[in-house]
Design an enzyme around this catalytic site. Structure first.
Site, mmCIF file in Angstrom:
data_model
loop_
_atom_site.group_PDB
_atom_site.id
_atom_site.type_symbol
_atom_site.label_atom_id
_atom_site.label_comp_id
_atom_site.label_asym_id
_atom_site.label_seq_id
_atom_site.Cartn_x
_atom_site.Cartn_y
_atom_site.Cartn_z
ATOM 1 N N HIS A 196 10.852 55.666 5.413
ATOM 2 C CA HIS A 196 9.455 55.955 5.084
ATOM 3 C C HIS A 196 9.170 57.441 4.996
ATOM 4 C CE1 HIS A 196 9.417 51.956 6.941
ATOM 5 N NE2 HIS A 196 8.626 51.689 5.939
ATOM 6 N N HIS B 252 10.331 50.872 -1.509
ATOM 7 C CA HIS B 252 11.702 50.540 -1.096
ATOM 8 C C HIS B 252 12.427 49.713 -2.149
ATOM 9 C CE1 HIS B 252 10.306 51.976 2.689
ATOM 10 N NE2 HIS B 252 9.511 50.952 2.908
#
Lengths: 207, 333
Positions: free
Chosen positions: B219, B57
């Site tokens: 995700h 991320h």
């Protein structure tokens, strides 16, 4: 169950998740984030390494150590869930290098309780619980019927596998798959699947 | 899928080593315990902020460690939460005696691992407050799900609570403003392609050329549904409808807007999207006090974007404007 058998079970579990790693990851890619196989493989490999390095001389201590290793090495939800289950199992067992069948059943019950307490999942939520609960029921029923460990483990493995398959029709209500809503229906739950592998490993080493 | 890696198993550790090498003056990276801390931590008497989550991320969270934001970040494996030992080590390393705030995105694994770490920290006498971020309105917040996911608002929580801690806020105050920012935030995301994890080596899902995933997380998990690709102007309007329905903004309210790329979308498109956002919000009488456009809370190489709208008070704007010096966000310092 003695220390050697407990170790053999965890070793067989490590072998099973390694062999089925790609399948677990495929299942997880469909409704999760596609890392269940990798994470379980890393965790159980670490468990085997930790137990080989300093083998505990009591069955309970062995499961506590295995659980602590999973919590330390895996991350995600599966690390704390499986790790807490094994720790609770180990803590519930009486001390000593060998435990009776009834104590083992009680330990497995404590393991399931730990999973439910940490994850909050109920049967039908499409999680580990959907394989673990029926496996434990079958194990206890077999024990009550006079079965030995091999018989109880075989019954538990069958029930866990059926439970895991039954998750296909469920809509996930816990974990990452729950974000998919109805789209989670039609896919077998990866956590329930790995639970079935672990019960099958117990059946394999006791057969 | 081609990637600039050596071995998929080493990606996180090697990236951590690279981050340390790139920011030798500002960051201290503990490669064995796997955390990133401010070089000047612990700072006596200052409330420390610790966050963490799966890798993939970036710049979240490690790129937000520094003056005015996080004191430490714990990167887990790709898309996998960090482990309790790691979080505990980071918490102890930056605790300056005034307590530690854990900023946790609402995912089952992150919540469990941070909870276990907070219990261990409490055993060692460290006061920990947890701020849970759950801004993604694509997920229904009900007893039938794990609850809304933490996404873009994490950046705003870390920036604003971090500024409050930097100026001497107490543990309860820092946690409180973090929670207020989360409550005032809503986000919604679209994906055009799936991201590819180094371990899997192939995209997390396949999307036909003319379809998009609506309501994706960060995700690589699939979204709520698939739709045909529509012009950006229509997608922005739909996302803002969902955001403003979940967290209504009244005429004259001030907001901070984050147009966030998910890793594989060019800034050219993100600015185009911001232009559409500005138009729609102006129509609705919403005053955009501050805005941020770029790749901040990403999902590896996923092409996609998320919109976050946070209704802010003057106090939050003041804290947003406060100096920040991190690899990923830097102004006034």
């Amino acid at each position: 169950m003695d220390v050697a058998l407990a170790l053999a079970w965890l070793r067989a579990s490590a072998g099973a998740v390694a062999a089925e790693s790609d399948r677990l990851t495929r299942l997880d890619s469909a409704i999760g984030d596609g890392d269940h196989g990798v994470n379980m493989n890393r965790g159980f490999a670490a468990v085997v390494a930790a137990l080989d390095a300093t083998p505990p001389d009591a069955v309970g201590a062995l499961f506590v150590k295995a659980g602590g290793t999973l919590i330390s090495k895996v991350g995600g939800a599966s690390g704390p869930l499986y790790g807490s289950a094994l720790r609770a199992l180990g803590k519930a067992l009486p001390p000593g290098p060998e435990v009776e069948l009834a104590a083992l059943a009680g330990g497995l019950e404590a393991g399931l309780e730990a999973v439910r307490k940490l994850g909050g999942a109920e049967p039908g939520d499409k999680t580990i619980v959907d394989a673990y609960r029926p496996a434990l029921d079958a194990f206890e029923e077999a024990v009550a019927g006079g079965a030995d460990l091999a018989g109880a483990a075989a019954a538990a493995a069958r029930a866990a596998d059926e439970g895991a398959r039954a998750t296909t029709a469920m809509q996930a209500r816990k974990g990452r798959a729950s974000y998919l809503g109805e789209r989670s229906i039609g896919h077998q739950d990866p956590g329930a699947t790995s639970t079935a592998l672990i019960f099958k490993a117990l059946a394999d080493v006791t057969a | 899928m081609k990637k600039f890696i050596n071995d998929p198993a080493d990606v996180v550790a090697e990236a951590l080593a690279g981050l340390a090498a790139a920011h030798p003056d500002d960051l201290r990276v503990d490669v064995s315990e796997q955390y990133i801390a401010r070089a000047d931590a612990p700072r006596g008497g200052k409330v420390a902020l610790v966050s963490g989550g799966g890798s993939g991320h970036e710049p979240l969270h490690g790129g937000f460690v520094g003056t005015g934001m996080l004191d430490a970040a714990c990167p887990g494996e790709v898309f996998t939460s960090p482990v309790p030992d790691q979080i505990l080590a980071a918490t102890k390393a930056v605790d300056g005696g005034a307590g530690v705030v854990h900023v946790v995105k609402n995912y089952t694994g992150d919540v469990m691992n941070f909870q276990l770490a907070a219990e261990l920290a409490a055993d060692e006498g460290i006061a920990v407050e947890t701020v849970l971020v759950d801004d993604d309105v694509a997920v229904e917040n009900s007893t039938w799900t794990a609850g809304r996911r933490g996404t873009g608002a994490t950046l705003l929580v870390e920036k604003i609570a971090g500024a409050r801690a930097e100026e001497g806020g107490k543990l309860a105050e820092v946690a409180a403003i973090g929670r207020e920012v989360n409550t005032a935030s809503a986000s919604f995301a679209y994906a055009l392609t799936a991201g590819t994890t180094p371990a899997a080596g192939r995209p997390g899902f396949d999307l036909p050329e003319d379809e998009i995933e609506v309501g994706v997380g960060i995700h690589g998990e699939p979204g709520r549904r698939r739709e045909k690709l529509r012009p950006a102007r229509e997608l922005v309007r739909s996302a803002l409808d969902a955001i403003l329905e979940a967290k209504p903004v009244n005429d004259g309210d001030q907001v901070i807007v984050l147009v966030n790329g998910l890793g594989g979308t060019p800034l050219l498109e993100l600015y185009l999207v911001y232009g559409e956002v500005a138009t729609v919000l102006a129509e609705r009488g919403v005053r955009v006090a501050r805005r941020l456009v770029g790749n901040y809370v990403t999902s590896l190489d996923m092409a996609g974007m998320s919109l976050t709208v946070t209704r802010v008070t003057d106090e939050m704007i003041r804290l947003w404007d406060a100096p920040v010096r991190t690899p990923g966000l830097r102004w006034g310092a």
